[in-house]
Design an enzyme around this catalytic site. Structure first.
Site, PDB file in Angstrom:
ATOM      1  N   SER A 589     -24.824 -26.421  76.746  1.00 27.52           N
ATOM      2  CA  SER A 589     -24.295 -27.589  77.435  1.00 27.52           C
ATOM      3  C   SER A 589     -25.417 -28.617  77.600  1.00 27.52           C
ATOM      4  O   SER A 589     -25.963 -29.093  76.615  1.00 27.52           O
ATOM      5  CB  SER A 589     -23.661 -27.161  78.756  1.00 27.52           C
ATOM      6  OG  SER A 589     -22.858 -28.185  79.287  1.00 27.52           O
ATOM      7  N   ASP A 675     -12.724 -27.896  74.477  1.00 29.07           N
ATOM      8  CA  ASP A 675     -13.746 -28.085  75.510  1.00 29.07           C
ATOM      9  C   ASP A 675     -13.636 -29.492  76.099  1.00 29.07           C
ATOM     10  O   ASP A 675     -13.818 -30.477  75.393  1.00 29.07           O
ATOM     11  CB  ASP A 675     -15.126 -27.876  74.886  1.00 29.07           C
ATOM     12  CG  ASP A 675     -16.254 -27.899  75.902  1.00 29.07           C
ATOM     13  OD1 ASP A 675     -16.019 -28.293  77.062  1.00 29.07           O
ATOM     14  OD2 ASP A 675     -17.376 -27.518  75.538  1.00 29.07           O
ATOM     15  N   HIS A 710     -15.227 -24.667  76.738  1.00 29.20           N
ATOM     16  CA  HIS A 710     -16.647 -24.740  77.053  1.00 29.20           C
ATOM     17  C   HIS A 710     -17.280 -23.375  77.284  1.00 29.20           C
ATOM     18  O   HIS A 710     -18.464 -23.191  77.030  1.00 29.20           O
ATOM     19  CB  HIS A 710     -16.825 -25.608  78.304  1.00 29.20           C
ATOM     20  CG  HIS A 710     -18.234 -26.049  78.549  1.00 29.20           C
ATOM     21  ND1 HIS A 710     -18.885 -26.935  77.720  1.00 29.20           N
ATOM     22  CD2 HIS A 710     -19.129 -25.725  79.518  1.00 29.20           C
ATOM     23  CE1 HIS A 710     -20.103 -27.157  78.181  1.00 29.20           C
ATOM     24  NE2 HIS A 710     -20.270 -26.429  79.260  1.00 29.20           N
TER      25      HIS A 710
END
Length: 741
Positions: A589, A675, A710
């Site tokens: 991320s 995501d 995600h």
């Protein structure tokens, strides 16, 4: 393939490469030839912003209908899907020789988890609630069992002792819920205070758009009319008559708090947030005296309250938002207890305020600010406050009674993680906490705040065997370019030499003030037991050394995050833990932005880079106000739409924009089609730009999970396969496995 088919493939974003006299689809291979990488078509788009111009060759990869794709991934544009499919095929073909290693690592990881396992029950009134896994199952089962022993209920002592152990009751089998679905994640559960209802929020595709279901525990029936388009955040009112939840708008942002009768009925708007840059949530205070609506971004907070006695009342403003001031509030029976950075309390303090006058004008210090001692969180029970503090990348727990007397729960190890879980009841003297370290599995304790006695409730089992004495945990301090010392946690086997010969994986994050704990992970052992060294760089941008550790690596000081990571690698090299070019950098991320930036800055340090769901297309993402996290994250990164200074600084490190011809290491970028946090096209575009830029000949790979978001796969075994895949890539990168492909 005929000419018409070739043109169609090119129009879909995939250029078919020629291999000898024949043509091969990208990702496939002809006999005795290596796999052929996809070549993404370039469609230059010129973007002018604040008098600055940039060209993006791969903007076409963003699906203009991305909001609908989040809710139904099958709607993805055909050309984008074709290109992602080709990329997945190429990556699978390149890593095919690692499949035996992936399989071996997966079996090791699976063997280290106790398949038939359960959590320590949390007591609440006449019941104890817990989760369990059964052998072979991917998902948990939510359970409860009648409570034995003594406790306080409605202010009165209750004692129950059963001659025959009571039979556990199944509340929810997530395996049955997930049956027939590619993805199913129960993000939140709650029972009503009267224990009659059980609610759960399911995300059925990884997009973080949930349905909330309510189950009648007397009949076992799931009530009709589930709540749709919800976040994973909800709560029952203390009288059990109402359910409150957070709505997600069409752009995936939390924008409203709704209420309806707990068993179904008319929906009422309780609160609407008009600022796209704020997150909202709803909960109940520890003493169940108030329903609490929290509004916040990375630097500003606000709160509204509803008295539990009148759950349908209009929310009352507790304290209005003020830029650069954060606070979170809880109620302690007869007063408010608030953790805040108000009054230049950079590392936070705890204040108290009267129940009927909770505003900042009445805040009085309860635990004053101490620079360098970051107060991470507070937990309340009737007569005690527990707080978790962080300093020098380690944690401690401090207990305070109503008279102000304090004592500490601490651990004497160089690197470890303590986590205060608090209590599921208010009228109790017991709080729960966990302890582990990189070499030591998690121990869960119940701690009596009054007698200071602790009870060991569970020790994490490693069925395949684990001896902490076989490992060494060390804490180094890497000097940064400006003289700051960056903590680095190192895990290795005792038998692994410190002479520069061992491969090393360096993990980092460094954003949003999120620290990376020096905690235990059975998965890492699949590298460490193969002679690898595993290191965590506790870099600025996190709060590992206090909140100022975060504040000095955001917006126009963000590059401190990257230079700290490089300094950590250089310190490890200088002390013979690694050698340049024999390190794999990993981040996820915002940590993917980190490894993307350091790949551009110092490609010579890395054998490979793993960018998990990497936030790398910084300028474009922070300029697109339709994306879920863009307005809320301007305080973190800056606003390149309105500020030329923000634009220029952001452009100077944006991993996607800084790609240039150089000898890049092997790269694995991963993503999820649904995501909402880091959209699939960020890693897709990054790979498309890196591949023609690299001069090293080392492969650039992309793995897009077409059925997740995600947080990767929802099943526990499917998730382990993804970890094994990434670790096998790390080994492959160090060993230059592509040379044998």
């Amino acid at each position: 393939m005929n000419r018409r088919e070739l043109i169609a493939s090119a129009a879909a974003g995939v250029v078919v490469a020629q291999a000898g006299p024949s043509l091969a689809q990208p990702g496939a291979s002809m006999p005795n030839t290596p796999p052929v990488p996809p070549v993404a078509r370039k469609v230059p788009v010129t973007i002018t912003q604040l008098g600055r111009t940039r060209t993006d060759d791969y903007q076409w990869m963003k699906d203009d209908n991305w909001q609908a794709v989040l809710r139904d991934p099958s709607l993805i544009k055909a050309d984008v899907k074709e290109h992602l499919t080709a990329e997945n095929a190429y990556r699978a073909a390149m890593l095919a020789p690692t499949q035996p290693l992936q399989d071996a690592m997966f079996e090791e990881m699976k063997g280290r988890i106790k398949e038939a396992d359960s959590s320590v029950p949390s007591a609440d009134g006449p019941w104890e609630y817990y989760t369990e896994f059964r052998t072979g199952e991917q998902h948990p089962r939510y359970m409860r069992v009648e409570r034995q022993g003594s406790w306080i209920e409605d202010g009165k002592p209750v004692t129950k002792n059963f001659i025959v152990a009571p039979t556990p009751q199944l509340l929810l089998d997530c395996n049955a819920l997930a049956e027939g679905k590619a993805y199913s994640e129960v993000s939140a559960t709650a029972h009503s205070p009267d224990h009659a209802l059980f609610a759960y929020a399911e995300d059925a595709q990884g997009s973080e758009v949930h349905q909330i279901f309510v189950k009648d525990l007397a009949t076992g029936a799931v009530l009709p009319d589930p709540i749709g388009s919800a976040g994973g955040n909800f709560t029952f009112s203390p009288d059990s008559q109402w359910i409150f939840w957070t709505n997600r708008d069409d752009n995936g942002r939390p924008d409203k708090i709704f209420r309806r009768p707990a068993r179904g009925g008319e929906t009422t708007l309780v609160y609407e947030e008009t600022d796209d840059g704020m997150f909202i949530s709803v909960g109940v205070t520890s003493d169940e005296a108030f329903i609490l609506i929290s509004v916040a971004n990375q630097e500003t907070s606000e709160a509204r309250i509803i008295p539990a006695a009148t759950p349908t009342a209009t929310p009352i403003l507790l304290e209005p938002r003020q830029t650069a001031r954060l606070f979170d509030a809880d109620h302690w029976g007869d007063r408010w207890v608030i953790r805040t950075n108000a009054g230049d309390a950079i590392d936070f303090k705890i204040v108290e305020a009267p129940t009927d006058a909770p505003g900042a004008a009445n805040w009085k210090d309860l635990v004053p600010h101490t620079p360098g001692r970051f107060i991470e969180g507070v937990a309340l029970v009737k007569d005690f406050i527990g707080r978790q503090e962080r300093a020098d990348a380690n944690t401690k727990i401090v207990i305070r009674d109503r008279a102000g007397a304090e004592h500490e729960i601490a651990v004497d190890e160089p690197a470890y993680a303590l986590s205060l879980a608090g209590a599921s009841e208010f009228d109790t003297t017991v709080m729960r906490y966990g302890y582990n370290s990189p070499s030591t599995p998690t121990s869960t304790y119940d701690y009596d705040l009054k007698t200071r006695e602790r009870t060991l409730r569970k020790v994490q089992e490693v069925p395949s065997g684990h001896d902490p004495a076989d490992y060494v945990v060390e804490r180094l301090n890497a000097p940064a370019s400006d003289g700051q010392l960056v903590p680095v946690t190192v895990l290795r086997r005792k038998s692994t030499p410190v002479d520069g010969s061992a491969p090393l994986l360096l993990y980092g994050y460094g954003s949003y003030g999120n620290p990376i704990p020096a905690s235990f992970s059975t998965n890492r052992l699949s590298l460490v037991d193969r002679g690898w060294i595993y290191a965590i760089a506790h870099i600025r941008g996190g709060s590992d050394k206090g909140w100022n550790w975060f504040l000095t690596a955001r917006r126009h000081t963000k590059k401190n995050t990257f230079t700290d990571f490089i300094a950590s690698a250089e310190h490890l090299i200088a002390n013979k833990y690694a050698t340049a070019g024999n390190i794999v950098a990993e981040g996820r991320s915002a940590g993917g932005m980190l490894v993307g930036a350091v790949t551009n800055m110092r490609p010579d340090l890395w054998a490979g880079v793993i960018g998990g769901v990497p936030f790398v297309d910084v300028i474009n993402t922070m300029s697109d106000t339709s994306l879920p996290l863009t307005p809320p994250e301007w305080p973190e990164w800056g606003n390149p739409i309105e500020s030329a200074e923000d634009y220029d600084y952001m452009m100077s490190y944006s991993p996607y924009d800084q790609v240039a011809p150089m000898a890049y290491p092997a790269v694995l970028a991963t993503g999820g089609l649904s995501d909402p946090r880091v959209t699939y096209w960020e890693p897709e575009k990054w790979v498309a730009k890196l591949r023609p830029a690299t001069t090293s000949g080392k492969p650039i790979l992309l793995k897009i999970n077409m059925e997740a978001g995600h947080f990767s796969s929802s099943g526990r075994f499917d998730y382990l396969k993804e970890v094994a895949h990434d670790y096998a890539f790390a080994v492959w990168a160090v060993d230059k496995g592509w040379e044998a492909t």
